[in-house]
Write a protein that holds these residues in place. Structure first.
Motif, mmCIF file in Angstrom:
data_model
loop_
_atom_site.group_PDB
_atom_site.id
_atom_site.type_symbol
_atom_site.label_atom_id
_atom_site.label_comp_id
_atom_site.label_asym_id
_atom_site.label_seq_id
_atom_site.Cartn_x
_atom_site.Cartn_y
_atom_site.Cartn_z
ATOM 1 N N THR B 288 17.988 31.994 48.645
ATOM 2 C CA THR B 288 18.467 32.355 49.989
ATOM 3 C C THR B 288 17.480 31.922 51.068
ATOM 4 O O THR B 288 16.273 32.131 50.925
ATOM 5 N N ASN B 289 17.981 31.326 52.115
ATOM 6 C CA ASN B 289 17.198 31.135 53.327
ATOM 7 C C ASN B 289 18.171 31.337 54.485
ATOM 8 O O ASN B 289 18.887 30.421 54.888
ATOM 9 N N ASN B 290 18.211 32.568 54.986
ATOM 10 C CA ASN B 290 19.213 32.869 56.007
ATOM 11 C C ASN B 290 18.908 32.206 57.349
ATOM 12 O O ASN B 290 19.816 32.037 58.169
ATOM 13 N N ALA B 291 17.664 31.824 57.558
ATOM 14 C CA ALA B 291 17.378 31.059 58.779
ATOM 15 C C ALA B 291 18.077 29.710 58.691
ATOM 16 O O ALA B 291 18.715 29.261 59.654
ATOM 17 N N ALA B 292 17.960 29.058 57.557
ATOM 18 C CA ALA B 292 18.614 27.751 57.395
ATOM 19 C C ALA B 292 20.126 27.906 57.468
ATOM 20 O O ALA B 292 20.821 27.069 58.050
ATOM 21 N N PHE B 293 20.650 28.988 56.900
ATOM 22 C CA PHE B 293 22.100 29.179 56.912
ATOM 23 C C PHE B 293 22.616 29.408 58.332
ATOM 24 O O PHE B 293 23.617 28.817 58.738
ATOM 25 N N PHE B 294 21.908 30.256 59.084
ATOM 26 C CA PHE B 294 22.423 30.626 60.405
ATOM 27 C C PHE B 294 21.950 29.702 61.535
ATOM 28 O O PHE B 294 22.637 29.550 62.531
ATOM 29 N N LEU B 295 20.755 29.134 61.376
ATOM 30 C CA LEU B 295 20.199 28.359 62.488
ATOM 31 C C LEU B 295 20.300 26.853 62.260
ATOM 32 O O LEU B 295 20.038 26.068 63.163
ATOM 33 N N GLY B 296 20.634 26.450 61.037
ATOM 34 C CA GLY B 296 20.799 25.030 60.772
ATOM 35 C C GLY B 296 19.610 24.429 60.041
ATOM 36 O O GLY B 296 18.582 25.073 59.810
ATOM 37 N N GLU B 297 19.755 23.161 59.689
ATOM 38 C CA GLU B 297 18.785 22.445 58.848
ATOM 39 C C GLU B 297 17.369 22.478 59.428
ATOM 40 O O GLU B 297 16.383 22.512 58.702
ATOM 41 N N ARG B 298 17.289 22.460 60.751
ATOM 42 C CA ARG B 298 15.986 22.439 61.406
ATOM 43 C C ARG B 298 15.112 23.630 61.000
ATOM 44 O O ARG B 298 13.876 23.554 61.006
ATOM 45 N N ALA B 299 15.763 24.731 60.647
ATOM 46 C CA ALA B 299 15.008 25.955 60.333
ATOM 47 C C ALA B 299 14.159 25.813 59.070
ATOM 48 O O ALA B 299 13.189 26.564 58.898
ATOM 49 N N TRP B 300 14.501 24.871 58.197
ATOM 50 C CA TRP B 300 13.684 24.706 56.986
ATOM 51 C C TRP B 300 12.219 24.438 57.332
ATOM 52 O O TRP B 300 11.312 24.965 56.701
ATOM 53 N N GLN B 301 11.999 23.604 58.341
ATOM 54 C CA GLN B 301 10.608 23.229 58.658
ATOM 55 C C GLN B 301 9.812 24.421 59.177
ATOM 56 O O GLN B 301 8.585 24.419 59.124
ATOM 57 N N TYR B 302 10.491 25.434 59.702
ATOM 58 C CA TYR B 302 9.807 26.608 60.253
ATOM 59 C C TYR B 302 9.711 27.774 59.263
ATOM 60 O O TYR B 302 9.161 28.821 59.577
ATOM 61 N N THR B 303 10.270 27.591 58.073
ATOM 62 C CA THR B 303 10.321 28.709 57.126
ATOM 63 C C THR B 303 8.982 28.912 56.427
ATOM 64 O O THR B 303 8.424 27.980 55.848
ATOM 65 N N ILE B 304 8.497 30.167 56.508
ATOM 66 C CA ILE B 304 7.277 30.522 55.768
ATOM 67 C C ILE B 304 7.681 31.014 54.385
ATOM 68 O O ILE B 304 7.214 30.535 53.363
ATOM 69 N N ARG B 305 8.596 31.958 54.357
ATOM 70 C CA ARG B 305 9.095 32.505 53.094
ATOM 71 C C ARG B 305 10.205 33.493 53.387
ATOM 72 O O ARG B 305 10.485 33.800 54.550
ATOM 73 N N GLY B 306 10.802 34.029 52.314
ATOM 74 C CA GLY B 306 11.767 35.104 52.467
ATOM 75 C C GLY B 306 11.052 36.437 52.504
ATOM 76 O O GLY B 306 9.893 36.557 52.099
ATOM 77 N N ASN B 307 11.732 37.436 53.005
ATOM 78 C CA ASN B 307 11.170 38.787 53.008
ATOM 79 C C ASN B 307 12.344 39.744 52.772
ATOM 80 O O ASN B 307 13.500 39.371 52.955
ATOM 81 N N GLY B 308 12.051 40.945 52.370
ATOM 82 C CA GLY B 308 13.167 41.843 52.086
ATOM 83 C C GLY B 308 12.717 43.235 51.719
ATOM 84 O O GLY B 308 11.690 43.709 52.191
ATOM 85 N N CYS B 309 13.504 43.885 50.878
ATOM 86 C CA CYS B 309 13.333 45.311 50.610
ATOM 87 C C CYS B 309 12.742 45.559 49.229
ATOM 88 O O CYS B 309 12.659 44.668 48.396
ATOM 89 N N THR B 310 12.416 46.819 49.006
ATOM 90 C CA THR B 310 11.890 47.235 47.712
ATOM 91 C C THR B 310 12.837 46.811 46.593
ATOM 92 O O THR B 310 14.041 47.015 46.678
ATOM 93 N N ALA B 311 12.290 46.202 45.572
ATOM 94 C CA ALA B 311 13.013 45.903 44.336
ATOM 95 C C ALA B 311 14.183 44.938 44.536
ATOM 96 O O ALA B 311 15.041 44.847 43.668
ATOM 97 N N CYS B 312 14.208 44.253 45.632
ATOM 98 C CA CYS B 312 15.301 43.292 45.840
ATOM 99 C C CYS B 312 14.753 41.874 45.799
ATOM 100 O O CYS B 312 13.953 41.489 46.655
ATOM 101 N N PRO B 313 15.179 41.099 44.827
ATOM 102 C CA PRO B 313 14.673 39.722 44.744
ATOM 103 C C PRO B 313 15.372 38.745 45.677
ATOM 104 O O PRO B 313 14.971 37.597 45.776
#
Lengths: 191, 701
Positions: B288-313
């Motif tokens: 999953t990369n929701n920045a890329a999904f919602f903001l478009g291909e350009r967001a890949w270059q700005y992605t550091i990593r995913g983040n989320g909740c306890t026990a959720c991969p």
């Protein structure tokens, strides 16, 4: 004539050659396998009977390795792959790609229009595994309108100017244009 | 040791008026309601009288988690926050907001299943919970601060592992459109003002305990592994969005965006998301990369990593680094969020100089996150921005706001898509500065009332996606035809139900979806291809009931209904089946209270019914069908005037939707004429006492 043991050994090598190529995400052609076997000196230099022997060996390898598959393009040229590494869907795409870009685009568009059903983003053909250049895609878009066998491939442009392709065999225009709008704009506004 | 595992065993009561804190036994009082929204609805039903205002001292706000929170069950990071809803128009009714992050687990580790906040402090306070040590602390030095600084200051006191749920200036100022946020980006909309009305700035919680698993440990591990194996990407999309060697299917609409060459470009070293074969459980987070999904291909270059909740991969939040925003706007170059929160800034604008997926749009998103997640502003699932655009471009702001104030905004910047405009707008909303901001911060229903705009105009406008009671639709007919419509009639805010849309959007071909639908709801006709909807049938009503009950079940167990249910999977060897019993398997093993899928669904139905009873009681009518379960007019229209049930339209048919509601009420065992549950329905689910109370008030069907 090779002994049964030699046949088995060669057949195992064929399976290995096909599997290795599939692990790399690619199909392998008949001639390429033949060349590799010759390189490994598992087949005699070209003679009249060699090809017949080779066909039998391929048959033997396919029969003995249930994961191996043969797929034929439009011209009837066989390609081989291992289903442990590549799905039929992916192998189909690679087979279409080996034919020509127009055929690749048309088949992918038809498949998506029928199966999901969804139109296909034109720019997605720039990405793996299609890897067409912008120029090739532009050339194809022209060809699709000109060649008789591709008259079912139509275009729709979304409200933000993005081009999608669909097949009229499976989607009518209103449906395709709404689905394209959904993929390009609607989903972003309905997260 | 308690008979049951899963639950911490105690509910914490905090009376801010008296400063008194106490605990109750969870099992004794709330076991039949599981946790989460179940506890929330029960407290409101028992203790908050009809007619109470959202910001009245008598209103209560319940932060509750369920027996699976803090365990190893995947996707267990949700905290349900239940209260009388300030943006519910024309009167506040019960509703819940849901935040992810780490708050739920910390609360369990501290020894609590819920916190019931009541009364009102006489000065700003924050609640400190460190295991059994509960203190109401002075928050005067935090009042007026944003969420980030508040979080940092409380973390400095409690330690970096504490989870801090805080409100910003919006909540302090009793802005109805405000949030509470924990872990910097995990928000629950609508409740910030309720905390503000109680002078409660934040809750900091640190727990050093654990959650006991009552069942066989080997069996528990086995179920966890099975559950992990069924996971897809964000929203349980189970196929990748581009062809992959291992994938039989791919679907451009999928949020499974990992692929060779798609890289987290701002990570050091950057990371190729690569081929995420579904059996490789160590790479689930790459899918999953929701920045890329919602903001478009350009967001890949700005992605550091995913983040989320306890026990959720899944990691549905994406952390971005956009250096340009530091230089251009003087804000932090990093930001993180997901979905509506991520695109909050962009959604105010009609256009950008370089298009909706260009650099400027990304910068607008960064500014939106920077401001809204610190001030604590809620966007009401995009309704705030849709309202804003409509009010501006229809010239309504110009009429309703005095010229001096109107001209104080840089409308030229706004029209040109200059993200700097957000610096003028969002702080004013949080501080209720001027008529324009004051109207917007009320929420749609109260805004329309304040400016004498008939609600009907909003009900007819297909671009506004407004549904009812001041709130928009949330996965309605566009996703699941009549099933989506039914679901959107049921709650007092946007429905927040993903059970149905996570199925219809899972990416599988329609023939496979229909095969799975047959197994789940009895017929392939339960689902249609998107925008090719067929007339109503009883299987769609069954799917709607199942969807609603799974939502309540997840909200009460602390499973994430944004990720589940898990009834489809990426596994070819399972023919893409998921597991419809995963919730009951996890619940039974965690708690030791063995319940089948059917039995646990009944508990979910009890919880859902209590929500319905509360709505009936507080509306003072049993005629839910015409007074509450309403459908906006835009649902019955089409921009090209295409007829319902044609291909390429999401238009519904009025008679067909009447039939849909009939079938749904019948499935629920409710009265078809009023849409109200019958005495039998209440009694069947152990709510005979609720029926008695409603009967005395003439509110029983």
């Amino acid at each position: 004539m090779a002994t049964v043991e030699e046949q088995k050994e060669t057949s195992a090598t064929i399976a290995e050659i096909i599997s290795d190529r599939s692990k790399a995400g690619r199909l392998i052609q008949y001639d390429e396998i033949l060349a590799q076997l010759r390189e490994r000196r598992l087949l005699d230099p070209p003679e009249d009977d060699t090809e017949k022997d080779f066909e039998a060996l391929i048959e033997f390898a396919l029969h003995g390795n249930k994961d191996l598959r043969e797929i034929r393009g439009r011209a009837g040229v066989p390609f081989y792959y291992s289903a442990e590494s590549l799905t039929e869907t992916y192998a189909d795409i690679l087979c279409w790609k080996a034919d020509n870009p127009l055929w690749l685009i048309a088949q992918v568009v038809r498949d998506n229009s029928q199966r999901y059903p969804l139109p296909v983003l034109t720019d997605s053909f720039r990405e793996p595994p299609f890897e067409l250049t912008e120029e090739e895609i532009a050339e194809c878009l022209k060809g699709l309108t000109e060649e008789a066998e591709y008259q079912d491939i139509a275009q729709t442009i979304t409200s933000i100017g993005t081009r999608f392709l669909y097949s009229t065999r499976h989607l009518d225009h209103d449906h395709a244009s709404m689905l394209a709008e959904w993929l390009d704009v609607g989903q972003m506004n309905n997260p | 040791m308690s008979k049951y595992g899963g639950w911490a065993g105690k509910v914490l009561r905090v009376d801010l008026s008296t400063g008194r804190t106490s605990t109750e036994d969870t099992i004794e009082k709330y076991k039949d309601y599981l946790g989460g929204t179940g506890i929330g609805y029960k407290v409101i039903w028992d203790e908050v009288p009809a007619g109470t205002g959202a910001f009245d001292t008598a209103n209560k706000i319940i932060f509750a988690v369920g027996p699976l929170a803090g365990t190893g069950a995947p996707c267990n990071g949700r905290t349900a926050i239940t209260t009388l809803w300030p943006t519910c128009w024309p009167r506040p009714l019960v509703a819940s907001g849901h935040m992810g992050g780490n708050f739920a687990a910390e609360l369990k580790y501290a020894g609590y299943d819920a916190i019931v906040i009541e009364g009102k402090a006489d000065r700003p306070v924050w609640l400190s919970i460190v295991d059994s040590k509960v203190e109401i602390k002075d928050a005067r030095q935090l009042w007026g601060q944003g969420i980030r600084r508040t979080t940092v200051e409380i973390n400095q006191q409690l330690g970096s592992e504490a989870s801090v749920a805080a409100i910003g200036q919006a909540g302090e100022n009793l802005v109805p459109m405000s949030v509470v946020i924990n872990s910097y980006s995990h928000s629950a909309g609508g409740v910030g003002g309720v905390m503000g009305s109680k002078n409660l700035k934040a809750i900091g919680v640190r727990g050093t305990g654990s959650v006991r698993i009552a069942g066989n440990k080997a069996e528990w591990e086995k179920v966890i592994k099975m559950h992990l194996s069924l996971l897809g990407a964000n929203n349980q999309h189970v196929v990748p969005n581009s062809p992959q060697p291992w994938a039989e299917y791919y679907n451009a609409g999928s949020r499974w965006v990992a692929a060779p060459g798609r890289r987290w470009g701002a990570a050091d070293p950057n990371i190729d998301t690569g081929i995420c074969e579904p059996h490789n459980l160590n790479k689930i987070a790459y899918r999953t990369n929701n920045a890329a999904f919602f903001l478009g291909e350009r967001a890949w270059q700005y992605t550091i990593r995913g983040n989320g909740c306890t026990a959720c991969p899944i990691r549905c939040h994406t952390m971005l680094r956009v250096p340009a925003v530091a230089a251009k706007y003087g804000i932090r170059e990093t930001g993180q969020n997901t979905c509506a929160g991520m695109v909050l800034g962009r959604a105010f604008f009609k256009k950008f100089p370089d298009g909706p997926k260009g650099q400027t749009a990304i910068e607008a998103c960064m500014i939106g996150m920077h401001l809204a997640d610190d001030l604590g502003i809620w966007e009401n699932y995009g309704q705030l921005q849709r309202d804003f655009q409509a009010l501006y471009y229809n010239g309504i702001f110009g009429h309703k706001v005095e010229q001096k104030e109107f001209k104080s905004y840089s409308w030229d910047k706004y029209e040109q898509g200059d993200p700097a405009f957000l610096f003028e707008l969002l702080p004013r909303i949080a501080h209720k500065e001027g008529e324009l901001a004051t109207a917007l911060e009320l929420g749609t229903g109260y805004l329309l009332e304040r400016w004498n705009i008939p609600e009907q105009e909003w009900l007819e406008n297909p671009n506004l996606l407004y549904w009812k009671l001041g709130h928009p639709k949330h996965h309605a007919n566009e996703d699941a035809g009549q099933c989506g419509v039914i679901i959107n009639t049921q709650y007092n805010r946007d429905a927040q139900c993903h059970s149905h849309s996570n199925f219809t959007r899972n990416g599988l071909p329609i023939d496979i979806q229909k095969r799975l639908a047959t197994e789940l709801w009895g017929s392939p006709d339960a689902v249609d291809a998107v925008m090719a909807f067929a007339p109503m049938n009883v299987y769609k009503a069954r799917m709607a009931k199942w969807s609603l009950l799974r939502k309540e079940l997840h909200d009460s167990l602390s499973l994430c209904n944004w990720m589940g249910p898990w009834v489809a999977s990426p596994l070819r060897e399972r023919e893409y089946r998921g597991e419809d019993s995963i919730e009951s398997l996890l619940y039974s093993l965690a708690t030791g209270d063995r319940k089948s899928r059917r039995e646990l669904d009944q508990v979910a139905e009890r919880i859902f019914l209590l929500n319905r009873a509360l709505t009936i009681r507080d509306m003072g009518t049993k005629d839910m069908r015409t007074k509450h379960d309403t459908v906006p007019d835009w649902v019955f229209a089409d921009p090209k005037d295409n007829a319902a049930f044609g291909k390429g339209t999401i238009r519904m048919d009025r008679d067909d939707i009447k039939l849909a509601m009939d079938m749904y009420y019948e499935e629920m065992g409710w009265d078809k004429k009023t849409g109200s549950p019958t005495r039998e329905a209440y009694q069947r689910l152990g709510l005979g006492d609720v029926a008695d109370i409603l009967s005395k008030q003439g509110l029983l069907a």
